[in-house]
Design a protein around this motif. Sequence first.
Motif, PDB file in Angstrom:
ATOM      1  N   PHE A   1      11.150 -49.531 -55.633  1.00 35.75           N
ATOM      2  CA  PHE A   1      11.441 -48.476 -54.678  1.00 35.75           C
ATOM      3  C   PHE A   1      12.529 -47.510 -55.130  1.00 35.75           C
ATOM      4  CE2 PHE A   1       9.889 -52.168 -52.225  1.00 35.75           C
ATOM      5  CZ  PHE A   1       8.694 -51.612 -51.797  1.00 35.75           C
ATOM      6  N   THR A   2      13.046 -47.701 -56.345  1.00 35.99           N
ATOM      7  CA  THR A   2      14.020 -46.757 -56.875  1.00 35.99           C
ATOM      8  C   THR A   2      13.657 -46.399 -58.314  1.00 35.99           C
ATOM      9  OG1 THR A   2      15.492 -48.523 -57.658  1.00 35.99           O
ATOM     10  CG2 THR A   2      15.892 -47.644 -55.437  1.00 35.99           C
ATOM     11  N   VAL A   3      14.188 -45.258 -58.770  1.00 35.46           N
ATOM     12  CA  VAL A   3      13.979 -44.818 -60.147  1.00 35.46           C
ATOM     13  C   VAL A   3      15.248 -44.105 -60.596  1.00 35.46           C
ATOM     14  CG1 VAL A   3      12.963 -42.595 -59.463  1.00 35.46           C
ATOM     15  CG2 VAL A   3      12.403 -43.583 -61.690  1.00 35.46           C
ATOM     16  N   GLU A   4      15.561 -44.194 -61.869  1.00 37.34           N
ATOM     17  CA  GLU A   4      16.793 -43.592 -62.375  1.00 37.34           C
ATOM     18  C   GLU A   4      16.536 -42.181 -62.877  1.00 37.34           C
ATOM     19  OE1 GLU A   4      18.937 -44.619 -66.278  1.00 37.34           O
ATOM     20  OE2 GLU A   4      19.989 -45.854 -64.796  1.00 37.34           O
ATOM     21  N   CYS A   5      17.462 -41.276 -62.561  1.00 35.26           N
ATOM     22  CA  CYS A   5      17.397 -39.914 -63.086  1.00 35.26           C
ATOM     23  C   CYS A   5      17.967 -39.904 -64.500  1.00 35.26           C
ATOM     24  CB  CYS A   5      18.199 -38.956 -62.198  1.00 35.26           C
ATOM     25  SG  CYS A   5      18.336 -37.288 -62.892  1.00 35.26           S
ATOM     26  N   ASP A   6      17.256 -39.289 -65.431  1.00 38.35           N
ATOM     27  CA  ASP A   6      17.713 -39.238 -66.812  1.00 38.35           C
ATOM     28  C   ASP A   6      18.858 -38.249 -67.024  1.00 38.35           C
ATOM     29  OD1 ASP A   6      15.913 -41.145 -67.462  1.00 38.35           O
ATOM     30  OD2 ASP A   6      14.719 -39.924 -68.841  1.00 38.35           O
ATOM     31  N   GLU A   7      19.123 -37.391 -66.031  1.00 39.41           N
ATOM     32  CA  GLU A   7      20.216 -36.428 -66.149  1.00 39.41           C
ATOM     33  C   GLU A   7      21.517 -36.997 -65.592  1.00 39.41           C
ATOM     34  OE1 GLU A   7      20.159 -33.568 -67.664  1.00 39.41           O
ATOM     35  OE2 GLU A   7      18.023 -33.648 -68.162  1.00 39.41           O
ATOM     36  N   SER A   8      21.466 -37.568 -64.389  1.00 40.42           N
ATOM     37  CA  SER A   8      22.679 -38.062 -63.728  1.00 40.42           C
ATOM     38  C   SER A   8      22.826 -39.574 -63.793  1.00 40.42           C
ATOM     39  CB  SER A   8      22.669 -37.646 -62.258  1.00 40.42           C
ATOM     40  OG  SER A   8      21.603 -38.306 -61.566  1.00 40.42           O
ATOM     41  N   TYR A   9      21.732 -40.266 -64.130  1.00 43.36           N
ATOM     42  CA  TYR A   9      21.671 -41.731 -64.143  1.00 43.36           C
ATOM     43  C   TYR A   9      21.855 -42.336 -62.754  1.00 43.36           C
ATOM     44  CZ  TYR A   9      22.163 -40.724 -69.077  1.00 43.36           C
ATOM     45  OH  TYR A   9      21.989 -40.206 -70.323  1.00 43.36           O
ATOM     46  N   GLU A  10      21.660 -41.510 -61.734  1.00 41.67           N
ATOM     47  CA  GLU A  10      21.684 -42.023 -60.359  1.00 41.67           C
ATOM     48  C   GLU A  10      20.402 -42.810 -60.080  1.00 41.67           C
ATOM     49  OE1 GLU A  10      22.509 -39.476 -57.038  1.00 41.67           O
ATOM     50  OE2 GLU A  10      23.801 -38.174 -58.252  1.00 41.67           O
ATOM     51  N   SER A  11      20.512 -43.776 -59.187  1.00 40.40           N
ATOM     52  CA  SER A  11      19.343 -44.516 -58.718  1.00 40.40           C
ATOM     53  C   SER A  11      18.774 -43.776 -57.520  1.00 40.40           C
ATOM     54  CB  SER A  11      19.737 -45.944 -58.336  1.00 40.40           C
ATOM     55  OG  SER A  11      18.604 -46.693 -57.958  1.00 40.40           O
ATOM     56  N   ILE A  12      17.522 -43.321 -57.630  1.00 42.81           N
ATOM     57  CA  ILE A  12      16.917 -42.450 -56.626  1.00 42.81           C
ATOM     58  C   ILE A  12      15.869 -43.213 -55.821  1.00 42.81           C
ATOM     59  CG2 ILE A  12      15.733 -40.256 -56.252  1.00 42.81           C
ATOM     60  CD1 ILE A  12      18.496 -40.032 -57.565  1.00 42.81           C
ATOM     61  N   ASN A  13      15.864 -43.004 -54.514  1.00 42.99           N
ATOM     62  CA  ASN A  13      14.858 -43.615 -53.629  1.00 42.99           C
ATOM     63  C   ASN A  13      13.512 -42.935 -53.857  1.00 42.99           C
ATOM     64  OD1 ASN A  13      13.197 -43.729 -51.046  1.00 42.99           O
ATOM     65  ND2 ASN A  13      14.827 -45.175 -50.551  1.00 42.99           N
TER      66      ASN A  13
ATOM     67  N   ALA B   1      22.324 -35.565 -57.031  1.00 40.12           N
ATOM     68  CA  ALA B   1      23.379 -34.582 -56.794  1.00 40.12           C
ATOM     69  C   ALA B   1      23.373 -33.456 -57.825  1.00 40.12           C
ATOM     70  CB  ALA B   1      24.740 -35.285 -56.807  1.00 40.12           C
ATOM     71  N   ILE B   2      23.011 -33.792 -59.060  1.00 37.22           N
ATOM     72  CA  ILE B   2      22.984 -32.775 -60.124  1.00 37.22           C
ATOM     73  C   ILE B   2      21.729 -31.918 -60.049  1.00 37.22           C
ATOM     74  CG2 ILE B   2      22.791 -32.456 -62.629  1.00 37.22           C
ATOM     75  CD1 ILE B   2      24.675 -34.790 -63.007  1.00 37.22           C
ATOM     76  N   CYS B   3      20.593 -32.543 -59.781  1.00 37.12           N
ATOM     77  CA  CYS B   3      19.301 -31.839 -59.871  1.00 37.12           C
ATOM     78  C   CYS B   3      18.929 -31.029 -58.632  1.00 37.12           C
ATOM     79  CB  CYS B   3      18.179 -32.840 -60.153  1.00 37.12           C
ATOM     80  SG  CYS B   3      18.276 -33.631 -61.772  1.00 37.12           S
ATOM     81  N   LYS B   4      19.411 -31.436 -57.461  1.00 33.56           N
ATOM     82  CA  LYS B   4      18.864 -30.858 -56.226  1.00 33.56           C
ATOM     83  C   LYS B   4      19.129 -29.363 -56.054  1.00 33.56           C
ATOM     84  CE  LYS B   4      22.745 -32.119 -53.207  1.00 33.56           C
ATOM     85  NZ  LYS B   4      23.107 -32.865 -51.974  1.00 33.56           N
ATOM     86  N   ASP B   5      20.183 -28.843 -56.678  1.00 35.21           N
ATOM     87  CA  ASP B   5      20.507 -27.426 -56.505  1.00 35.21           C
ATOM     88  C   ASP B   5      20.197 -26.580 -57.728  1.00 35.21           C
ATOM     89  OD1 ASP B   5      21.459 -27.731 -53.882  1.00 35.21           O
ATOM     90  OD2 ASP B   5      23.397 -28.450 -54.633  1.00 35.21           O
ATOM     91  N   THR B   6      19.491 -27.163 -58.712  1.00 36.08           N
ATOM     92  CA  THR B   6      19.150 -26.392 -59.906  1.00 36.08           C
ATOM     93  C   THR B   6      17.684 -25.989 -59.882  1.00 36.08           C
ATOM     94  OG1 THR B   6      19.074 -26.448 -62.332  1.00 36.08           O
ATOM     95  CG2 THR B   6      18.651 -28.506 -61.187  1.00 36.08           C
ATOM     96  N   GLN B   7      17.361 -24.924 -60.599  1.00 37.67           N
ATOM     97  CA  GLN B   7      15.971 -24.466 -60.686  1.00 37.67           C
ATOM     98  C   GLN B   7      15.219 -25.194 -61.806  1.00 37.67           C
ATOM     99  OE1 GLN B   7      14.357 -21.905 -58.641  1.00 37.67           O
ATOM    100  NE2 GLN B   7      16.099 -22.654 -57.447  1.00 37.67           N
ATOM    101  N   THR B   8      15.928 -26.016 -62.573  1.00 37.19           N
ATOM    102  CA  THR B   8      15.279 -26.783 -63.649  1.00 37.19           C
ATOM    103  C   THR B   8      15.654 -28.258 -63.531  1.00 37.19           C
ATOM    104  OG1 THR B   8      17.123 -26.271 -65.135  1.00 37.19           O
ATOM    105  CG2 THR B   8      15.163 -24.828 -65.231  1.00 37.19           C
ATOM    106  N   PRO B   9      15.257 -28.900 -62.454  1.00 38.72           N
ATOM    107  CA  PRO B   9      15.617 -30.308 -62.257  1.00 38.72           C
ATOM    108  C   PRO B   9      14.824 -31.232 -63.184  1.00 38.72           C
ATOM    109  CG  PRO B   9      14.074 -29.623 -60.574  1.00 38.72           C
ATOM    110  CD  PRO B   9      14.412 -28.390 -61.364  1.00 38.72           C
ATOM    111  N   TYR B  10      15.343 -32.436 -63.351  1.00 38.58           N
ATOM    112  CA  TYR B  10      14.565 -33.469 -64.028  1.00 38.58           C
ATOM    113  C   TYR B  10      13.364 -33.789 -63.145  1.00 38.58           C
ATOM    114  CZ  TYR B  10      13.267 -37.836 -66.267  1.00 38.58           C
ATOM    115  OH  TYR B  10      12.569 -38.825 -66.914  1.00 38.58           O
ATOM    116  N   THR B  11      12.218 -34.081 -63.763  1.00 34.44           N
ATOM    117  CA  THR B  11      11.005 -34.317 -62.977  1.00 34.44           C
ATOM    118  C   THR B  11      10.367 -35.666 -63.309  1.00 34.44           C
ATOM    119  OG1 THR B  11       9.648 -33.141 -64.606  1.00 34.44           O
ATOM    120  CG2 THR B  11      10.470 -31.862 -62.721  1.00 34.44           C
ATOM    121  N   TYR B  12       9.586 -36.168 -62.337  1.00 39.71           N
ATOM    122  CA  TYR B  12       8.817 -37.402 -62.494  1.00 39.71           C
ATOM    123  C   TYR B  12       7.358 -37.076 -62.191  1.00 39.71           C
ATOM    124  CZ  TYR B  12      13.527 -39.065 -61.258  1.00 39.71           C
ATOM    125  OH  TYR B  12      14.886 -39.253 -61.185  1.00 39.71           O
TER     126      TYR B  12
END
Length: 413
Positions: free
Chosen positions: A153-165, A128-139
């Motif tokens: 099958f999931t990984v955590e975002c270091d910015e929002s700490y969300e569990s991402i598919n 939710a935090i990264c999807k609309d920014t031009q500088t998202p966290y990357t993998y």
Amino acid sequence: MHTSPPASSLSPSDYTWNEAENLILRYEYEFMPRGIITRFIVEMHNLIESLPAPAPATSQLVWKEGVILTDSRARAEVIEFYEKKEIRIRVVGFQKKVLLERIRHEFQKIHDSYERLKYEELIPCNCAICKDTQTPYTYTLQSLLKRLENGKFTVECDESYESINVRRLIDEVIESMRDDSGLTPSQQKRLEKERDSLQSALDLRTDKLDLLRKDLAIATDPSIKFKLEKEIADEEEKIRELTDQLEEIEQQLNNKSSFGKTRSIRAKTRTPADSPSASIVNHNYNINKIENNMTGNTNTFGGDYVRGNKIEGDYVAGDKIGTQINNAQNLARAVVEIQTLLDNLGELYNPNSETGQAKIAKEAIESIDQNPTLKGRIINAIKESSYTALEEAVDQPAVKILMAAFKGFTEGK
């Protein structure tokens, strides 16, 4: 009258960009050769966007460090930041994934032309935090694919700490990483190898089970019958386990119900459900009597069973097949681990060039030498099978170089 600046003086300030719903991709290089962006622009020249009127029709949005591309359905910005050793890509439009995949394809060709080029392909987070920014966290793409291959099958975002598919993360950026089965190419190859190895083991166990049943049919000594029945039960259980593993792999490969394949596998294995007469469940023997027979008739048991008649011959053949099964499984495990190691190194070095193969083999040997378990498994697989069997089972050009090192392993063991 407006005239466009020469290509060398153009910059991002000379055009507008819609930052909504962009697909973003980055390449980061350990060492960045000069000329990558120039080669890319040359290859993609037919998609370079022209400057808007009143600029001359021949004026295009291209400059020394970057270019704007369009195919009428999507628009891409590709810029090299040489000092930071990276290339940044943004794509917007109706069919942005198609254009991005075309861009990736051209960069892949350029990257493959270098012998020792080390780089990472960075996928943006879609939380939710990264999807609309031009500088998202990357993998890194490689780390995401490795997670999938290892069942994560999931990984955590270091910015929002969300569990991402992870699969959705890749799919949102990359058009053709997976086939219809939902697998990456390396996953597909690894599963196919595992399936073939399991099928070979299953066939061998089925042959052994047939021999054991023949032995049981002509055996007269209760102690021998008891021993055979126990071995048959063990073998049937191992066959069921192998069948279940095969069905699971087939389902992953086909991405659909494996009912049809299940019936085929079970019919081939000839388990008790297919051969009710072979079931041992209803045989009732007095255990104490059998133990007494085994104790009291040691010589007869040894003579008749080990050196005597046809029962001996079939039983020994069964033991031989059991040895073949174990050998095949040891070889299969070694092949899967070697293949995984070489596939990962093949992402760093070109496996189709002699220099790349030498580099892959060198790092693979160093890695194996530091892994006593894998090294021992390779040595056992070679001793139980052969150098040729191992070499033919691994699908990677660098394996030919590895075989010389493996010979050193076995001779130094």
